[in-house]
Design a protein around this motif. Structure first.
Motif, PDB file in Angstrom:
ATOM      1  N   THR A  44      47.095  37.358  41.069  1.00 43.77           N
ATOM      2  CA  THR A  44      45.752  37.821  41.430  1.00 43.77           C
ATOM      3  C   THR A  44      45.525  39.251  40.949  1.00 43.77           C
ATOM      4  O   THR A  44      44.460  39.574  40.401  1.00 43.77           O
ATOM      5  CB  THR A  44      45.555  37.735  42.952  1.00 43.77           C
ATOM      6  OG1 THR A  44      45.702  36.367  43.370  1.00 43.77           O
ATOM      7  CG2 THR A  44      44.186  38.242  43.360  1.00 43.77           C
ATOM      8  N   THR A  71      45.834  35.068  49.986  1.00 49.01           N
ATOM      9  CA  THR A  71      46.191  34.862  48.581  1.00 49.01           C
ATOM     10  C   THR A  71      47.511  34.128  48.463  1.00 49.01           C
ATOM     11  O   THR A  71      47.669  33.219  47.635  1.00 49.01           O
ATOM     12  CB  THR A  71      46.278  36.220  47.858  1.00 49.01           C
ATOM     13  OG1 THR A  71      45.006  36.876  47.931  1.00 49.01           O
ATOM     14  CG2 THR A  71      46.678  36.048  46.403  1.00 49.01           C
ATOM     15  N   ASN A  86      41.165  29.232  37.668  1.00 51.67           N
ATOM     16  CA  ASN A  86      39.944  29.439  38.449  1.00 51.67           C
ATOM     17  C   ASN A  86      40.234  30.149  39.764  1.00 51.67           C
ATOM     18  O   ASN A  86      39.536  31.100  40.148  1.00 51.67           O
ATOM     19  CB  ASN A  86      39.273  28.089  38.749  1.00 51.67           C
ATOM     20  CG  ASN A  86      38.575  27.494  37.554  1.00 51.67           C
ATOM     21  OD1 ASN A  86      38.127  28.209  36.656  1.00 51.67           O
ATOM     22  ND2 ASN A  86      38.464  26.180  37.519  1.00 51.67           N
ATOM     23  N   LEU A  87      41.249  29.675  40.459  1.00 52.11           N
ATOM     24  CA  LEU A  87      41.550  30.215  41.782  1.00 52.11           C
ATOM     25  C   LEU A  87      41.937  31.687  41.708  1.00 52.11           C
ATOM     26  O   LEU A  87      41.403  32.517  42.468  1.00 52.11           O
ATOM     27  CB  LEU A  87      42.676  29.414  42.431  1.00 52.11           C
ATOM     28  CG  LEU A  87      43.118  29.929  43.811  1.00 52.11           C
ATOM     29  CD1 LEU A  87      42.002  29.766  44.827  1.00 52.11           C
ATOM     30  CD2 LEU A  87      44.376  29.217  44.279  1.00 52.11           C
ATOM     31  N   MET A 105      39.016  33.912  40.909  1.00 57.11           N
ATOM     32  CA  MET A 105      38.134  34.082  42.060  1.00 57.11           C
ATOM     33  C   MET A 105      38.769  34.968  43.131  1.00 57.11           C
ATOM     34  O   MET A 105      38.089  35.810  43.731  1.00 57.11           O
ATOM     35  CB  MET A 105      37.775  32.712  42.647  1.00 57.11           C
ATOM     36  CG  MET A 105      36.777  31.943  41.806  1.00 57.11           C
ATOM     37  SD  MET A 105      36.138  30.473  42.638  1.00 57.11           S
ATOM     38  CE  MET A 105      37.609  29.453  42.645  1.00 57.11           C
ATOM     39  N   LEU A 106      40.049  34.795  43.381  1.00 57.81           N
ATOM     40  CA  LEU A 106      40.739  35.648  44.344  1.00 57.81           C
ATOM     41  C   LEU A 106      40.667  37.119  43.935  1.00 57.81           C
ATOM     42  O   LEU A 106      40.619  38.007  44.790  1.00 57.81           O
ATOM     43  CB  LEU A 106      42.200  35.214  44.486  1.00 57.81           C
ATOM     44  CG  LEU A 106      42.467  33.971  45.329  1.00 57.81           C
ATOM     45  CD1 LEU A 106      43.899  33.483  45.128  1.00 57.81           C
ATOM     46  CD2 LEU A 106      42.205  34.249  46.810  1.00 57.81           C
ATOM     47  N   ARG A 137      35.440  37.585  47.856  1.00 50.78           N
ATOM     48  CA  ARG A 137      36.002  37.261  49.166  1.00 50.78           C
ATOM     49  C   ARG A 137      35.287  36.027  49.699  1.00 50.78           C
ATOM     50  O   ARG A 137      34.117  36.081  50.072  1.00 50.78           O
ATOM     51  CB  ARG A 137      35.826  38.443  50.128  1.00 50.78           C
ATOM     52  CG  ARG A 137      36.630  39.668  49.711  1.00 50.78           C
ATOM     53  CD  ARG A 137      36.438  40.813  50.696  1.00 50.78           C
ATOM     54  NE  ARG A 137      37.170  42.001  50.272  1.00 50.78           N
ATOM     55  CZ  ARG A 137      38.429  42.249  50.557  1.00 50.78           C
ATOM     56  NH1 ARG A 137      39.116  41.370  51.275  1.00 50.78           N
ATOM     57  NH2 ARG A 137      39.017  43.349  50.145  1.00 50.78           N
ATOM     58  N   LEU A 138      36.010  34.916  49.713  1.00 48.26           N
ATOM     59  CA  LEU A 138      35.491  33.655  50.219  1.00 48.26           C
ATOM     60  C   LEU A 138      36.546  33.016  51.110  1.00 48.26           C
ATOM     61  O   LEU A 138      37.739  33.304  50.963  1.00 48.26           O
ATOM     62  CB  LEU A 138      35.164  32.705  49.056  1.00 48.26           C
ATOM     63  CG  LEU A 138      33.949  33.010  48.182  1.00 48.26           C
ATOM     64  CD1 LEU A 138      33.898  32.041  47.012  1.00 48.26           C
ATOM     65  CD2 LEU A 138      32.666  32.928  48.989  1.00 48.26           C
ATOM     66  N   VAL A 184      39.233  30.271  52.358  1.00 49.36           N
ATOM     67  CA  VAL A 184      40.196  29.528  51.543  1.00 49.36           C
ATOM     68  C   VAL A 184      39.618  28.189  51.101  1.00 49.36           C
ATOM     69  O   VAL A 184      39.771  27.781  49.948  1.00 49.36           O
ATOM     70  CB  VAL A 184      41.514  29.313  52.323  1.00 49.36           C
ATOM     71  CG1 VAL A 184      42.446  28.381  51.557  1.00 49.36           C
ATOM     72  CG2 VAL A 184      42.208  30.651  52.576  1.00 49.36           C
ATOM     73  N   LEU A 226      37.201  28.665  48.230  1.00 43.82           N
ATOM     74  CA  LEU A 226      37.931  29.024  47.014  1.00 43.82           C
ATOM     75  C   LEU A 226      38.556  27.797  46.368  1.00 43.82           C
ATOM     76  O   LEU A 226      38.438  27.586  45.149  1.00 43.82           O
ATOM     77  CB  LEU A 226      39.018  30.054  47.343  1.00 43.82           C
ATOM     78  CG  LEU A 226      38.564  31.483  47.633  1.00 43.82           C
ATOM     79  CD1 LEU A 226      39.703  32.274  48.265  1.00 43.82           C
ATOM     80  CD2 LEU A 226      38.086  32.170  46.359  1.00 43.82           C
ATOM     81  N   ASN A 228      35.846  25.307  44.931  1.00 40.94           N
ATOM     82  CA  ASN A 228      35.307  25.796  43.662  1.00 40.94           C
ATOM     83  C   ASN A 228      36.338  25.712  42.551  1.00 40.94           C
ATOM     84  O   ASN A 228      36.016  25.370  41.412  1.00 40.94           O
ATOM     85  CB  ASN A 228      34.812  27.237  43.822  1.00 40.94           C
ATOM     86  CG  ASN A 228      33.447  27.314  44.464  1.00 40.94           C
ATOM     87  OD1 ASN A 228      32.446  26.945  43.867  1.00 40.94           O
ATOM     88  ND2 ASN A 228      33.395  27.796  45.697  1.00 40.94           N
ATOM     89  N   ALA A 229      37.595  26.051  42.868  1.00 39.17           N
ATOM     90  CA  ALA A 229      38.648  26.039  41.847  1.00 39.17           C
ATOM     91  C   ALA A 229      38.837  24.646  41.263  1.00 39.17           C
ATOM     92  O   ALA A 229      38.996  24.489  40.047  1.00 39.17           O
ATOM     93  CB  ALA A 229      39.961  26.547  42.444  1.00 39.17           C
TER      94      ALA A 229
END
Length: 213
Positions: free
Chosen positions: A51, A83, A132-133, A136-137, A141-142, A144, A147, A150-151
């Motif tokens: 990350t 994370t 993707n993950l 985004m991380l 801030r979303l 889990v 995240l 979406n990933a």
């Protein structure tokens, strides 16, 4: 060149951007690679190190100046346990798919090749999920659940060209692993940051269009 003149220059895109970054920010990529290797060395902190690497690589791709070590370690510590949990969930799935490739390749029965191919497709998909993950991380801030959703889903929205770029990133890491330990100097020097550079390039546009507000 003044800041005003810099803003008037056409924005670099595609592999022109990657080539420019490799030439102009080579030392930054090497420094990032070394810091990543040190922070990922305990293995348990691999998701946090990834990350932080993606955070810095994202800034490099936007051609921003930033304090490298402070930015890296701030991203490394940010939302540490979230994370860690989300990252290891998708990484274990990816490692499981890679193990299946090796396992079915080693056995000798008629359907083995089919399972190798299916496992390879799954590994590519899960690698893109990881890209993707971790991007985004590093950027938002979303929860889990959001995240992960979406990933997994954004993989299907990627253009073919960006999917191919992500595959190149995966093949680069695969080559380092396949020819280990001969590739160890390359991996320690720039291998991981170069793979992250290509991966971030491949996923960032769709993520920033679809997720980041």
């Amino acid at each position: 060149m003044s800041a005003f003149d810099h803003e008037l220059l056409p924005k670099r895109t595609g592999f022109t951007l990657i080539a420019h970054v490799l030439i102009s920010r080579l030392l930054t990529l090497i420094a990032l690679n070394l810091v990543f290797c040190l922070t990922a060395l305990p293995l348990v902190t691999l998701p946090n190190a990834l990350t932080a690497l993606y955070r810095c690589i994202g800034l490099v791709l936007r051609e921003e100046e930033f304090p490298l070590f402070r930015t890296f370690f701030k991203a490394f510590q940010s939302e540490f346990f979230k994370t860690l949990a989300a990252g290891w969930l998708v990484l274990l799935l990816l490692f499981g798919a890679i193990f299946c490739i090796a396992f079915y390749w080693s056995v000798s029965y008629a359907a083995a090749l089919l399972f190798v191919m299916l496992s390879a497709v799954l590994a590519v998909y899960l690698y893109m999920v990881c890209c993707n993950l971790f991007y985004m991380l590093s950027r938002m801030r979303l929860p889990v659940g959001a995240l992960l959703k979406n990933a997994f889903l954004l993989v299907f929205l990627q253009p073919i060209g960006k999917t191919a770029a992500c595959l190149i990133s995966m093949l680069l890491l695969g080559a380092c692993a396949w020819w280990f330990p001969r590739t160890l100097p390359i991996a320690l020097l720039i291998g991981f940051s170069l793979a992250a550079l290509i991966a971030c390039f491949s996923v960032r546009d769709k993520i920033e269009q679809s997720v980041i507000r």
